[in-house]
Design an enzyme around this catalytic site. Structure first.
Site, PDB file in Angstrom:
ATOM      1  N   GLN A 167       0.829  -1.204   0.000  1.00 54.60           N
ATOM      2  CA  GLN A 167       0.000   0.000   0.000  1.00 54.60           C
ATOM      3  C   GLN A 167       0.865   1.257   0.000  1.00 54.60           C
ATOM      4  O   GLN A 167       0.540   2.250  -0.658  1.00 54.60           O
ATOM      5  CB  GLN A 167      -0.924  -0.001   1.222  1.00 54.60           C
ATOM      6  CG  GLN A 167      -1.712   1.280   1.431  1.00 54.60           C
ATOM      7  CD  GLN A 167      -2.661   1.591   0.288  1.00 54.60           C
ATOM      8  OE1 GLN A 167      -3.103   0.693  -0.420  1.00 54.60           O
ATOM      9  NE2 GLN A 167      -2.953   2.875   0.086  1.00 54.60           N
ATOM     10  N   GLU A 168       1.992   1.212   0.703  1.00 51.13           N
ATOM     11  CA  GLU A 168       2.849   2.386   0.824  1.00 51.13           C
ATOM     12  C   GLU A 168       3.636   2.669  -0.456  1.00 51.13           C
ATOM     13  O   GLU A 168       3.730   3.814  -0.897  1.00 51.13           O
ATOM     14  CB  GLU A 168       3.826   2.207   1.994  1.00 51.13           C
ATOM     15  CG  GLU A 168       3.190   2.268   3.364  1.00 51.13           C
ATOM     16  CD  GLU A 168       2.711   3.663   3.736  1.00 51.13           C
ATOM     17  OE1 GLU A 168       1.933   3.780   4.700  1.00 51.13           O
ATOM     18  OE2 GLU A 168       3.115   4.647   3.074  1.00 51.13           O
ATOM     19  N   SER A 169       4.215   1.626  -1.057  1.00 45.00           N
ATOM     20  CA  SER A 169       5.164   1.891  -2.145  1.00 45.00           C
ATOM     21  C   SER A 169       5.079   0.926  -3.313  1.00 45.00           C
ATOM     22  O   SER A 169       5.883   1.024  -4.240  1.00 45.00           O
ATOM     23  CB  SER A 169       6.595   1.825  -1.593  1.00 45.00           C
ATOM     24  OG  SER A 169       6.910   0.482  -1.235  1.00 45.00           O
ATOM     25  N   TYR A 219      -7.007   3.580   2.962  1.00 46.41           N
ATOM     26  CA  TYR A 219      -5.718   2.966   3.288  1.00 46.41           C
ATOM     27  C   TYR A 219      -5.911   1.625   3.994  1.00 46.41           C
ATOM     28  O   TYR A 219      -5.371   0.596   3.582  1.00 46.41           O
ATOM     29  CB  TYR A 219      -4.943   3.944   4.166  1.00 46.41           C
ATOM     30  CG  TYR A 219      -3.579   3.495   4.623  1.00 46.41           C
ATOM     31  CD1 TYR A 219      -3.408   2.849   5.841  1.00 46.41           C
ATOM     32  CD2 TYR A 219      -2.447   3.757   3.856  1.00 46.41           C
ATOM     33  CE1 TYR A 219      -2.151   2.463   6.279  1.00 46.41           C
ATOM     34  CE2 TYR A 219      -1.186   3.368   4.286  1.00 46.41           C
ATOM     35  CZ  TYR A 219      -1.046   2.730   5.501  1.00 46.41           C
ATOM     36  OH  TYR A 219       0.188   2.350   5.932  1.00 46.41           O
TER      37      TYR A 219
END
Length: 478
Positions: free
Chosen positions: A316-318, A443
């Site tokens: 999800q972050e990168s 998120y």
């Protein structure tokens, strides 16, 4: 003399009544006459409840943290409610559940549809409604109405109750035909559509929601017929005590709102992740994740999280890109800010091992800092939200949830409150003010879905290796 006649008549009449009664009794099914509470008393005396079920994503399976599944959750709570242990027998296919219950079990819980007058069992009150749904292969256009199914290769499962909807439709379209699979499951049925062995299938809506991400070439069609009721089964002829106890338990769960919460937790996923996103994820899963799997597993051992959850956060972050950089200077695979990296003792945010270690320990610290009143999955989801929006804004959302008269310790209430941080009416009443509160909602939602896909792939691989080992063992057997 009249007295003698009356006496003889009385004797003959009594004999006649006895003969007729005996004859009628032979015509009545010979179920044992037992007190209503005998079955329940037997369960309490032996101190365990035997439940017959089957392994499916919607009923019961062994997850990373132990047994899980919607019906497992329900029967575990029911056993706790009775104050007994749970004895689960999942070695059944769907057709074997009811015979096992009627012959030797206490209760059957396996996504059973309510079919009136089923011999050998009684059914509980409905648990929730299961809506039959037509799904079809992407590329087949115009599958919008029942008439569009005529001439297609259609599949369904023989034990689910979905055949009833097709049989009713066949009365209007006599040439409609389908194949009913007896020893199969929903995933196999959807795989047959993907492989072009079938054009369409009829399954339940909640089953499709749980499986759609893994079958990107299967499209939602339309609802077919009336919904069916999911129920539990108990054996007939052993009294109604256990049935009454189960009905009271389910009624209390329904009235408290907890049943609705469980249904939403297991089946209430939104269709927010489009197919193109799923394809990209699966591609990255094969091409990128293997480089970092060992780092995620080590971080999981150090922090107590499931490594697949940490991998889902990283994606999800990168998208598992250790060189990722945001316009605000957040960088690395776990996208740590400079202050957070310093707090966690991370020197190089672009080093994947350091980034994963720092991100995992930061998530752990957020979870540990939450109030003790937050527990279970609610605690995990709030920690993940805080990873995105910050602990201060999360506490503000909890405050808004409280102001709205809801429980601030439940994620579903905080989730509804977070977007209100974008409205002056609400953020003006908080300590930390405005925040883009819709972002942590998406998120957390995305991480949960990525985790589901990772967990599904991992379980599928384990099952494949088990089958492969069995096949090798069989081939090498004398």
């Amino acid at each position: 003399m009249p007295l003698l006649i009356d006496r003889h008549f009385s004797i003959y009449w009594k004999a006649y009544v006895l003969l007729v009664t005996a004859t009628l009794l032979t015509l009545i099914p010979r179920f044992p006459l037992v007190p209503d509470g005998e079955h329940l008393s037997h369960v309490l005396a032996k101190d365990y409840l035997t439940v017959h079920t089957r392994t499916t994503p919607t009923t019961y399976y062994e997850g990373s943290q132990g047994p899980t599944g919607f019906e497992y959750e329900l029967v575990r709570r029911f056993a706790d409610h009775l104050g007994v242990s749970l004895n689960l027998n999942a070695d059944h296919d769907a057709d074997g559940i009811l015979p096992a219950v009627s012959e030797q079990g206490d209760l059957g819980a396996a996504a059973l549809p309510l079919i009136p007058d089923t011999p050998g069992v009684h059914y509980t009150r409905p648990i929730f409604e299961m809506q039959p749904l037509v799904v079809y292969r992407r590329g087949l256009h115009g599958i919008n109405a029942p008439s569009d199914l005529v001439g297609l290769k259609i599949g369904t499962l023989s034990h689910e109750g979905t055949q009833a909807a097709l049989a009713e439709l066949q009365q209007h379209y006599p040439t409609l035909s389908w194949t009913a699979e007896a020893n199969s499951d929903v995933a196999e049925l959807l795989a047959r559509i993907e492989n072009e062995q079938l054009d369409a299938a009829v399954i339940f809506d909640h089953q499709f929601r749980l499986n759609r991400l893994f079958f990107t070439n299967v499209e939602r069609g339309f609802s077919l017929g009336d919904p069916l009721s999911m129920v539990w089964a108990v054996p007939s002829g052993r009294g109604l005590g256990l049935l009454d106890a189960a009905n009271r338990f389910l009624a209390e769960l329904d009235e408290s709102g907890e049943l609705e919460h469980l249904i939403a937790r297991y089946f209430g996923h939104d269709d927010y992740l489009e197919y193109v996103g799923t394809r990209t994820f699966l591609t990255h899963l094969d091409e990128r994740l293997p480089r970092f799997t060992d780092y995620f597993k080590q971080a999981a051992r150090d922090t107590g999280f499931d490594w697949k959850l940490l991998a889902a956060v990283g994606y999800q972050e990168s998208h598992w890109d250790p060189g990722a950089v945001s316009p605000t200077g957040v960088r690395g695979l776990m996208m740590l800010t400079h202050p957070t990296a310093s707090e966690m003792g991370i020197e190089n945010r672009r080093d994947p091992a350091q980034s994963i270690d720092g991100g995992a320990r930061y998530l752990r610290s957020l979870k540990d800092r939450l109030p003790d009143s937050i527990s279970g999955d609610d605690r995990l989801y709030m920690a993940m939200a805080a990873y995105n929006v910050g602990l201060g804004h999360l506490y503000d959302a909890r405050r808004i949830a409280e102001l709205r008269g809801t429980d601030p310790n439940r994620w579903e209430n905080v989730r509804d409150a977070l977007p209100l941080l974008q409205q002056r009416e609400w953020h003006s009443r908080t300590r930390h003010g405005y925040a883009r509160g819709g972002e942590p909602v998406i998120y957390v939602r995305n991480i949960r879905r990525y985790y589901e896909m990772l967990d599904y792939v991992e379980r599928s691989r384990q099952q494949f290796f088990q089958l492969e080992r069995r096949g090798l063992a069989a081939a090498n057997a004398p």
